[in-house]
Structure formats: C-alpha cells, structure tokens
Design a protein around this motif. Structure first.
Motif, short mmCIF file in Angstrom:
data_model
loop_
_atom_site.label_atom_id
_atom_site.label_comp_id
_atom_site.label_asym_id
_atom_site.label_seq_id
_atom_site.Cartn_x
_atom_site.Cartn_y
_atom_site.Cartn_z
N SER A 50 0.82 -1.21 0.00
CA SER A 50 0.00 0.00 0.00
C SER A 50 0.85 1.26 0.00
O SER A 50 0.39 2.33 -0.42
CB SER A 50 -0.93 0.01 1.21
OG SER A 50 -0.18 -0.06 2.42
N THR A 51 2.08 1.13 0.48
CA THR A 51 2.99 2.28 0.50
C THR A 51 3.80 2.39 -0.78
O THR A 51 4.60 3.32 -0.94
CB THR A 51 3.94 2.17 1.68
OG1 THR A 51 4.67 0.93 1.59
CG2 THR A 51 3.17 2.20 2.99
N GLY A 52 3.68 1.43 -1.72
CA GLY A 52 4.38 1.51 -3.00
C GLY A 52 5.64 0.70 -3.08
O GLY A 52 6.36 0.78 -4.09
N LYS A 53 5.93 -0.11 -2.10
CA LYS A 53 7.12 -0.94 -2.14
C LYS A 53 6.89 -2.17 -3.03
O LYS A 53 5.80 -2.72 -3.06
CB LYS A 53 7.51 -1.37 -0.74
CG LYS A 53 8.03 -0.24 0.12
CD LYS A 53 8.44 -0.75 1.51
CE LYS A 53 8.96 0.38 2.39
NZ LYS A 53 9.41 -0.11 3.72
N LEU A 54 7.99 -2.57 -3.73
CA LEU A 54 7.92 -3.69 -4.68
C LEU A 54 8.53 -4.93 -4.04
O LEU A 54 9.64 -4.88 -3.49
CB LEU A 54 8.67 -3.37 -5.97
CG LEU A 54 8.85 -4.51 -6.98
CD1 LEU A 54 7.50 -5.00 -7.49
CD2 LEU A 54 9.74 -4.06 -8.15
N PHE A 55 7.84 -6.05 -4.14
CA PHE A 55 8.33 -7.36 -3.73
C PHE A 55 8.08 -8.32 -4.90
O PHE A 55 6.96 -8.37 -5.43
CB PHE A 55 7.62 -7.84 -2.46
CG PHE A 55 7.75 -6.89 -1.31
CD1 PHE A 55 8.86 -6.97 -0.45
CD2 PHE A 55 6.79 -5.92 -1.07
CE1 PHE A 55 8.97 -6.09 0.63
CE2 PHE A 55 6.92 -5.05 0.00
CZ PHE A 55 7.99 -5.13 0.84
N GLU A 56 9.09 -9.06 -5.29
CA GLU A 56 8.95 -9.93 -6.47
C GLU A 56 9.70 -11.24 -6.25
O GLU A 56 10.63 -11.32 -5.42
CB GLU A 56 9.48 -9.26 -7.73
CG GLU A 56 10.98 -8.95 -7.68
CD GLU A 56 11.49 -8.30 -8.94
OE1 GLU A 56 12.71 -8.18 -9.09
OE2 GLU A 56 10.65 -7.92 -9.80
#
Length: 249
Positions: A50-56
């Motif tokens: 929700s804060t815009g952090k990317l996890f992949e």
C-alpha cells in the motif's frame, strides 16, 4: 479448537494491516517457491504494498517470464480474434442457409407447389406476384418482337438500296456497249474459180493459163480459209482480168 474464520475485507487498523501484509507476503513467496520447485513450473510473483514498495519472485528471471507472458497475451488475443471471426462466419452461414430454404420454398410456391400451409392473404399475395410477373414477361416478349421487326425492316431497306444500285450499274454498262444493227461478216464471199473454169472449158487453154488458174485457185481457197478482208479480193481482181484477157486471145 480450530482457528476462527476471518472475514475477508480491508483491515481498517494500519498496524494490524501492515502485520497481516508482512505475514501473508512471506507465506505467498514461500508457496510460489515451493510451486516452482515441486512442479517444475516457471513462476513470477510481483507484489506492491500500500505504501508503494515492490516485492517480487521469479525462478527463471523476471524479464524472461514477462516477455513470455506478453507473447502469450498476443497469441491469446489473436486466437480470440480468430475465434470471433469463425463464430461470425458460422452465424452468417446459418443466416444464408435460412435464406436459401426460404427462397426454395418461395420458388416451389411460385410453381404451384407446397400451398397447403398458406393462408388466404398469402395466396392472394402470391397471385398478385404471379400476375405482375406474367405482365413483365409479356412486355419483354413484345419488346423483343418489335426489335426483331425493326431489324428486319432495316435489312429490307438495305437490300432494296443494294438492288437499286446494281440496277443502275447494269443500265450504265448497257449504255456504254451499243448493239450493232447490221453485223459485218468476217469475210466476203468470193467465187472466181467456177467462172474461170467454165470460161476455160469453152476456150482453148495453153499451159501458162492452166498454171495461172491453178495458182489463183489455190490462193482463193487459202484466202477463204484464212478469212481475208475485201482488200485481198480487190488485189486479185486485176490478175483475174489479165487471165480472162489472155484466154480470149
């Protein structure tokens, strides 16, 4: 006791929402890794918080998996388009088949068949159509007859003009070649031999006279056979006269 069923909806408390996100993200990444290892699948996982952090996560490389994904999207899109086109063609084919069936039925009805299922209004409409068709056929037939008559009339006029031209040409040729009223014979009849011979019988003949008469006889016969003109006869007149004089002497 089992765990209570959690209602699936947005968590209003920010702290609780963040804790839940962290726990479930770890579990989701773990499940993706297990799926890739156990099933030998190509897995790519992208998560934005929700804060815009990317996890992949990707076991074959994110770029490779994304390019493959795009190709599959294009292929699926083209396949979808082809499927829609085939579906449209099938729909149009069914429509055309229905129209063919209707046209065949109408043709049969125009031929006076398959009339049992028609109502009174439909029969009247069919009769009206047949009447209009018959009038059209008669008009076309009359038009063809008129065209044929006009063509025959033009041919007749052309033939009359040609005959008139030929007649004028024949009259002109007759005017150029006049007819002879008194035809001229090819040669004149001339018989001096009998007179000479009769004269020679009555008088004494010397050898010279006999030779001259024989020569003149041969010449006269030759002139008769060759058809000489009056000029040849006149040329022999003095010789005959000299022969008669000699005989008289």
């Amino acid at each position: 006791m089992g765990r209570g069923k959690i209602e699936i909806k947005r968590i209003e408390n920010a702290t609780s929402r963040q804790v839940t996100f962290s726990k479930r993200r770890v579990g989701l990444l773990k499940k993706a890794q297990e799926l890739a290892i156990l099933c030998d699948a190509e897995v790519a996982l992208i998560i934005f918080s929700s804060t815009g952090k990317l996890f992949e996560f990707s076991n074959s490389g994110m770029n490779k998996t994304l390019s493959r994904y795009n190709k599959c999207l294009d292929f699926s899109g083209s396949s979808l388009v082809e499927y829609d086109a085939e579906k449209q063609q099938a729909r149009e084919m069914n429509i055309l088949k229905d129209e063919i069936v209707k046209l065949r039925m109408a043709h049969m009805q125009m031929m006076g068949k398959e009339l049992t299922g028609l109502s009174l209004n439909e029969l009247q409409h069919l009769e009206h159509q047949l009447s209009e068709g018959l009038l059209s056929v008669k008009e076309r037939k009359e038009q063809l007859w008129l065209e044929h008559l006009e063509k025959s009339r033009l041919q007749e006029q052309r033939a009359i003009l040609e005959n008139e031209n030929l007649r004028k040409q024949v009259e002109e040729l007759r005017g150029l070649v006049p007819l002879a009223e008194h035809p001229i014979p090819p040669y004149l009849d001339f018989h001096p031999i009998d007179r000479k011979c009769s004269h020679m019988k009555n008088n004494a003949m010397n050898p010279n006279m006999v030779y001259n008469c024989m020569f003149e006889k041969d010449d006269s016969d030759t002139s008769l056979h060759l058809g000489l003109s009056d000029f040849g006869c006149k040329r022999r007149a003095p010789e005959n006269a000299s022969c008669s004089n000699e005989s008289g002497m």
